[in-house]
Design an enzyme around this catalytic site. Structure first.
Site, PDB file in Angstrom:
ATOM      1  N   CYS A  28     -53.621 -10.903  12.600  1.00  0.00           N
ATOM      2  CA  CYS A  28     -52.065 -11.830  13.245  1.00  0.00           C
ATOM      3  C   CYS A  28     -51.622 -11.303  13.985  1.00  0.00           C
ATOM      4  O   CYS A  28     -50.933 -10.038  14.026  1.00  0.00           O
ATOM      5  CB  CYS A  28     -51.814 -12.610  12.082  1.00  0.00           C
ATOM      6  N   TYR A  86     -43.646 -11.006   8.874  1.00  0.00           N
ATOM      7  CA  TYR A  86     -45.077 -11.104   8.719  1.00  0.00           C
ATOM      8  C   TYR A  86     -45.797 -12.564   8.867  1.00  0.00           C
ATOM      9  O   TYR A  86     -44.811 -13.152   9.103  1.00  0.00           O
ATOM     10  CB  TYR A  86     -44.866 -11.137   6.726  1.00  0.00           C
ATOM     11  N   CYS A  87     -46.778 -12.081   9.203  1.00  0.00           N
ATOM     12  CA  CYS A  87     -47.746 -13.502   9.894  1.00  0.00           C
ATOM     13  C   CYS A  87     -48.780 -13.926   8.860  1.00  0.00           C
ATOM     14  O   CYS A  87     -48.840 -14.368   7.936  1.00  0.00           O
ATOM     15  CB  CYS A  87     -47.655 -13.344  10.685  1.00  0.00           C
ATOM     16  N   ARG A  88     -49.889 -14.223   8.983  1.00  0.00           N
ATOM     17  CA  ARG A  88     -51.302 -14.789   8.608  1.00  0.00           C
ATOM     18  C   ARG A  88     -51.705 -14.363   8.171  1.00  0.00           C
ATOM     19  O   ARG A  88     -51.950 -14.067   6.636  1.00  0.00           O
ATOM     20  CB  ARG A  88     -52.355 -16.039  10.229  1.00  0.00           C
ATOM     21  N   MET A 120     -49.608 -13.371   4.318  1.00  0.00           N
ATOM     22  CA  MET A 120     -49.902 -14.143   4.060  1.00  0.00           C
ATOM     23  C   MET A 120     -51.197 -13.808   2.743  1.00  0.00           C
ATOM     24  O   MET A 120     -51.404 -14.639   2.213  1.00  0.00           O
ATOM     25  CB  MET A 120     -49.472 -15.293   4.339  1.00  0.00           C
TER      26      MET A 120
END
Length: 221
Positions: free
Chosen positions: A182, A176-178, A206
């Site tokens: 993303c 996972y990222c932003r 996130m």
């Protein structure tokens, strides 16, 4: 009926917030600040801006009440003015994707084709609970330290290839990222899959995790 002049002043005041959002680089700065507090220097570097230009954009956001600052010595740090600003930014993205085809086209051009498996937040938690998935956070380390999914491993995308041996090969790896726009998690899954790993990404990131009031841990890896 109310005073027309005062009514106009009210709507003009509301419009100032809209005007602050009407610039792609300012939205990119909000995207970064939704992950963690940052100095002007760090924001300028991450957004690919000169220091003077970044400062001007940040002042516009501050005047609109979208960000606040604190001073530490000679450095000024920016952060979102509240969770409602993060929610506004997330809603703006959703509305743009839903009602403007060009947004979806631009998103596909940036993220690439939809060739990676993805999971909802609920599916991710179910697999972690069952012991069939490992979570990796592929954002920069400072964003991980500011807040991450409990149990996630911090492996920034630019380190992932060199650190593949740290990941178990018996379970699925979920990156996972932003947030929903993303690219880091998409590229991570492509790299993992190309290395023969079973991999998927969180469908959003996130930003949405926080807004949904899911648990968050802070601290460096």
């Amino acid at each position: 009926m109310g005073d027309p002049t005062r009514k106009a002043q009210l709507f003009d005041a509301l419009a100032q917030t809209g005007k602050a959002l009407s610039n792609g680089k300012r939205l990119e700065l909000l995207d970064l600040l939704a992950q963690s507090e940052r100095s002007v220097d760090a924001l300028a570097k991450a957004a690919g801006l000169g220091l003077t230009t970044a400062s001007a954009h940040l002042q516009t956001l501050k005047q609109a009440g979208l960000v606040t600052t604190r001073r530490d010595g000679v450095r000024i740090y920016y952060r979102l003015a509240g969770d409602d600003v993060a929610a506004l930014y997330a809603l703006l993205q959703q509305v743009a994707r839903t009602h403007r085809a060009a947004t979806g086209q631009a998103r596909t051009a940036y993220l690439g084709s939809d060739d990676t498996d993805h999971l909802t937040r609920e599916q991710l938690l179910e697999r972690v609970k069952a012991g069939t998935a490992t979570i990796i956070d592929v954002r920069p380390a400072e964003e991980f330290a500011a807040g991450h999914i409990p149990g996630a491993l911090s492996i920034p995308l630019d380190q992932l290839e060199a650190r593949l041996a740290e990941l178990p090969d018996s379970v699925e790896v979920v990156a996972y990222c932003r947030g929903t726009n993303c690219v880091l998690s998409h590229d991570a899954v492509r790299l993992l899959s190309g290395s023969g790993r079973q991999a998927a990404r969180l469908a959003d990131g996130m930003l949405e995790w926080r807004l949904a009031d899911y648990p968050v841990e802070a601290g460096a890896a």
